[in-house]
Write an enzyme that holds these catalytic residues in place. Structure first.
Site, short mmCIF file in Angstrom:
data_model
loop_
_atom_site.label_atom_id
_atom_site.label_comp_id
_atom_site.label_asym_id
_atom_site.label_seq_id
_atom_site.Cartn_x
_atom_site.Cartn_y
_atom_site.Cartn_z
NE ARG B 123 -4.04 -2.03 2.06
CZ ARG B 123 -3.93 -3.08 2.87
NH1 ARG B 123 -2.96 -3.11 3.75
NH2 ARG B 123 -4.77 -4.08 2.78
CE LYS B 144 -1.37 13.97 -13.66
NZ LYS B 144 -1.91 14.33 -14.99
CD GLU B 186 6.08 16.35 -21.90
OE1 GLU B 186 5.64 17.46 -21.54
OE2 GLU B 186 5.39 15.32 -21.96
CE LYS B 228 4.91 17.47 -14.17
NZ LYS B 228 5.06 16.21 -14.88
CD GLU B 238 -4.61 16.56 -14.56
OE1 GLU B 238 -3.47 16.08 -14.42
OE2 GLU B 238 -5.29 16.44 -15.59
NE ARG B 242 -0.07 17.07 -12.09
CZ ARG B 242 0.70 16.30 -11.34
NH1 ARG B 242 0.57 16.34 -10.04
NH2 ARG B 242 1.59 15.50 -11.88
CG ASN B 246 -2.76 16.65 -19.24
OD1 ASN B 246 -1.83 15.85 -19.16
ND2 ASN B 246 -3.69 16.76 -18.31
CG HIS B 249 0.35 15.41 -22.88
ND1 HIS B 249 1.06 16.56 -23.13
CD2 HIS B 249 1.23 14.55 -22.31
CE1 HIS B 249 2.31 16.41 -22.71
NE2 HIS B 249 2.44 15.20 -22.20
CG HIS B 253 -1.73 10.52 -23.80
ND1 HIS B 253 -2.27 10.80 -22.57
CD2 HIS B 253 -0.38 10.63 -23.66
CE1 HIS B 253 -1.29 11.08 -21.71
NE2 HIS B 253 -0.14 10.98 -22.35
CG HIS B 266 5.37 11.12 -24.22
ND1 HIS B 266 4.01 10.93 -24.25
CD2 HIS B 266 5.58 12.19 -23.40
CE1 HIS B 266 3.42 11.85 -23.49
NE2 HIS B 266 4.35 12.62 -22.96
#
Lengths: 367, 367
Positions: B123, B144, B186, B228, B238, B242, B246, B249, B253, B266
Site C-alpha cells: 500500500r 503521477k 516537453e 512544472k 489535478e 494542473r 496536458n 497530450h 496520447h 512520446h
C-alpha cells in the site's frame, strides 16, 4: 438507519447501517452528489450478484444513473491481478470517467478488489462500499484496499477511503452459518483488542448473535464499526496505533497463505491467529488467563482455536516473512496484555514463534 | 549540484540537478534517512542498466545498503501489468519491507512503472526517481505514476510523490538524438504553456540544446522543472490548473495508442499534438499566428508537426474517448491563447476535432 461518521478531514465519509438499505442506494448516491452523466461500475460476485444486484441496479436506474456491472467468482482467489485487469477493461469499455464511482456489492473480497480498482483507475475515482457479509463490516471501514500476490496476501494495494458505506443488515440473512461465524471473529477481535466490556457482552449474547437476532447483530456491528472508526481516524495510514487492528492477523494471514486462500475462511484463520497471539503472550510471561479467556470467547462463537497438524512450521514462518508486518528481519506481533487490551511487540524471535506454532497444534498452553 | 524544492506539505521533496550525481545516490539516500536494514529495489531497463546500474549500485553498496535489481526491456510496451507483477515478485522475494524504497533508474517508462510499484507495494513505500533522459525531467516531477492498459495509456496508476529526484545530467550524453529531441518537446511544451520568454530563449538556443551544450541544457531543464513544480504545487491531484500540463497530450496520447506504443516517441507524439492544439485554437477563432509560431518553434527542434496519413480519424477519436480527459461525452483540450499562454476548453465537439485531424495530415491551417 443509523449513520456513523468517519472523520478524516477532506476524506471523511458516512457509514449508513440498518435494514432495507440496498433499495436506497440510488437515492443515497444522488444525495452524495454523484453526477448522472458519469456511469457507475458495480462490482459483485457470483454468489451475491444473483441475490442483490437487481435491488441495487434498479434503485440506481430509478434515480437516472447508468450502470455497468462486473461479476467475479466468489472467493479469496478472485483477489488477483487477472480480475483487476478484467475489471479495468470493463471500466474503460463502459466509459467510466473521473467523476464515476465504483460500487463494491459483496464481502471483503469484492470490497478489496473493487476498491483497488477505484484507487487506481485514472489514478483514483470515487468508491462506495455495499457490504453484504458480517466480515465486511470490518474491511469496508478504513480505506485499506488490496489484491493478493501469489506469494502473499494483500501485498498490492492502496489507502483509498470510500465516499460512503451502505450496510444493509437484511443482506446478512442469506449468509451461510460458517460465513456468519467467520465475520463474528472480527467483531470478537475488535473487543479483544480494545474493549473488555464489549467482549463480555459478546460472550453473553453469542447464541443470539450467531442466530443474527436483529437487535443484537445491529448493535454488535455498529459498535464494532465504531471501534474501528476510532482507531482509523487516529492513524489513517498505519504509522502507529492502527497496527493493533492486526491482532491475530500475522499468523492468520500465514495460515491463509499456506493452506491456500479459501481453505480456512479469513475469520477462522484469525481466530486461530488470536489463539496463537494469546499463547505467545503467555510464553513471553504474561498471565495464563489471557490464553484461557481468549479460547473461551472464541469457542462461544464456534470458532477454531487449534491449528491442524498438516500446517508446516517452515511454511508458516516463510509466509510470515512475506507479511507486511515483517520488517528488517524480525516479526511484529500484536499481543494481548489482558482481555480487551493489546500492545505492539516488535522484534519477536523466530524460535518463539516456532514453539507457539507447535503448541497451537496441540490446542493448549504449557506456560 | 542545484536543488529545487517541491513544496507539498508532508510530501515535499528535493530535486537535485547537476553533472556527476549518480555516484552520489548512496550518500543522498543516507542523508534522506533510508534505513540500511531495509533492502532497496532498483528498477532499470535493458538500455540504461548496462550504462549506469553499476554506478548507482556501487554507490549504494559503499554506504552499506543492500539492493535488489529488476531490469525491464526498454520501451513503452514495458509499462504493462505483466511487468508490474514481475517487479512485485522481485520486491517480495527480495525482502522489501515498509521502510524500503524503490529507485527508478531510467526514463519515463521506468519511472512510471517503478513508481506505481512503489505506490502499491504494501500500500505504498518510498520512491526515488533517477531520471536518465531529457524527457524524464518532466515525468519525474509531480508524482503521477501509471501503467498502460491495452486500451489506453496511463489508465492504471496513482499519485505518489517521490522522496527525492536525483537528475544526473551526465547520463544524457549517451542518449540517441531522437530521444533528446523527444525530451525537448516537453521542455518546449512547458514554455508554450506558460512562459513566452522561455519559448524565445529556447528557440534562440535550439541548436546548442540539441547538442546538449552543458550550460544550456542544464539551464533549460532546471527552468522546465521549476515551471512544472510551480504548477504541481498549486494543484497536486489535478482538480484544476494542473491540467494545463496536458497541452498537446489529448491528441498525443491518442497518436501513441493508435500507432502502437513506441512508433512515435512520446515527445514526438505530443509535438504533433501541440500542432493540433494550435490548429484547433485557430479553428475556434483564435489568432492564426498561434499556429505558425508554434510550428516554427517545434521545427527549430526538428520535431514532427504533421500527422502521417495512415492514422485513421475514427481510431484517434476512439482512443481519445478512452483518455482521462474525456468526460461525460465530450473532450477537453488545452488550447493556446498565444505563445506562452493556454486555457482549458471543455466540451469541444467531435466534428471540430475530426476536422483538425484532417488538416493536421496536410500540415497547414486554412483558417
Amino acid at each position: 438507519m443509523r449513520t456513523l461518521k468517519v472523520d478524516l478531514g477532506d476524506r471523511s465519509y458516512p457509514i449508513h447501517i440498518g435494514p432495507g438499505l440496498l433499495p436506497e442506494v440510488g437515492r443515497l448516491c444522488r444525495e452524495a452528489g454523484f453526477p448522472l452523466q458519469s456511469p457507475l461500475l458495480i462490482v459483485t460476485d457470483s454468489e451475491v450478484g444473483p441475490l442483490y444486484l437487481d435491488r441495487v441496479a434498479s434503485s440506481l436506474a430509478d434515480e437516472g444513473f447508468r450502470t455497468v456491472v462486473h461479476t467475479i467468482p466468489s472467493g479469496e482467489a478472485s483477489k488477483s491481478l487477472e480480475n483487476f485487469e478484467a475489471i479495468m477493461t470493463t471500466a474503460i469499455t463502459g466509459g467510466l470517467d473521473r467523476s464515476s464511482a465504483v460500487l463494491a456489492l459483496g464481502g471483503g473480497v469484492v470490497g478489496d478488489l473493487a476498491g483497488f480498482v477505484a484507487a487506481s483507475y485514472m489514478r483514483g475515482i470515487a468508491f462506495v462500499q455495499l457490504p453484504t457479509t458480517v466480515l465486511a463490516h470490518d474491511s469496508s471501514v478504513g480505506g485499506k484496499v488490496a489484491i493478493n500476490h501469489p506469494l502473499a496476501k494483500n501485498m498490492i494495494g492502496a489507502f483509498h477511503q470510500p465516499k460512503m458505506v451502505v450496510y444493509d443488515l437484511d443482506a446478512l440473512k442469506t449468509l451461510p452459518k460458517r460465513q456468519i461465524l467467520s465475520g463474528l471473529a472480527e467483531v470478537v477481535k475488535q473487543g479483544l483488542m480494545i474493549d473488555p466490556e464489549f467482549v463480555t457482552w459478546l460472550e453473553e449474547h453469542a447464541e443470539g448473535l450467531v442466530a443474527l437476532r436483529p437487535d443484537l447483530i445491529g448493535e454488535a456491528l455498529e459498535h464494532s464499526c465504531a471501534i474501528k472508526v476510532g482507531v482509523v481516524t487516529q492513524d489513517e495510514r498505519e504509522f502507529g496505533i492502527r497496527a493493533i487492528l492486526n491482532l491475530g492477523h500475522t499468523l492468520g494471514h500465514a495460515i491463509e497463505a499456506v493452506g491456500g486462500y479459501g481453505t480456512f475462511l479469513h475469520g477462522e484463520a484469525i481466530s486461530i491467529g488470536m489463539a496463537g497471539s494469546a499463547l505467545l503472550a503467555v510464553k513471553l510471561g504474561r498471565d495464563r488467563a489471557i490464553y484461557t479467556d481468549t479460547i473461551r470467547v472464541l469457542k462461544a462463537f464456534g470458532l477454531p482455536t487449534v491449528l491442524p497438524d498438516r500446517y508446516s512450521e517452515d511454511e508458516l514462518i516463510e509466509a510470515m516473512m512475506h507479511d507486511k508486518k515483517f520488517k528488517q528481519g524480525k516479526v511484529t506481533f500484536i499481543l494481548p496484555e489482558s482481555i480487551g487490551s493489546v500492545s505492539i511487540v516488535e522484534g519477536i524471535e523466530e524460535s518463539a514463534v516456532r514453539e507457539v506454532i507447535g503448541q497451537l497444534k496441540k490446542g493448549d498452553s504449557p506456560w
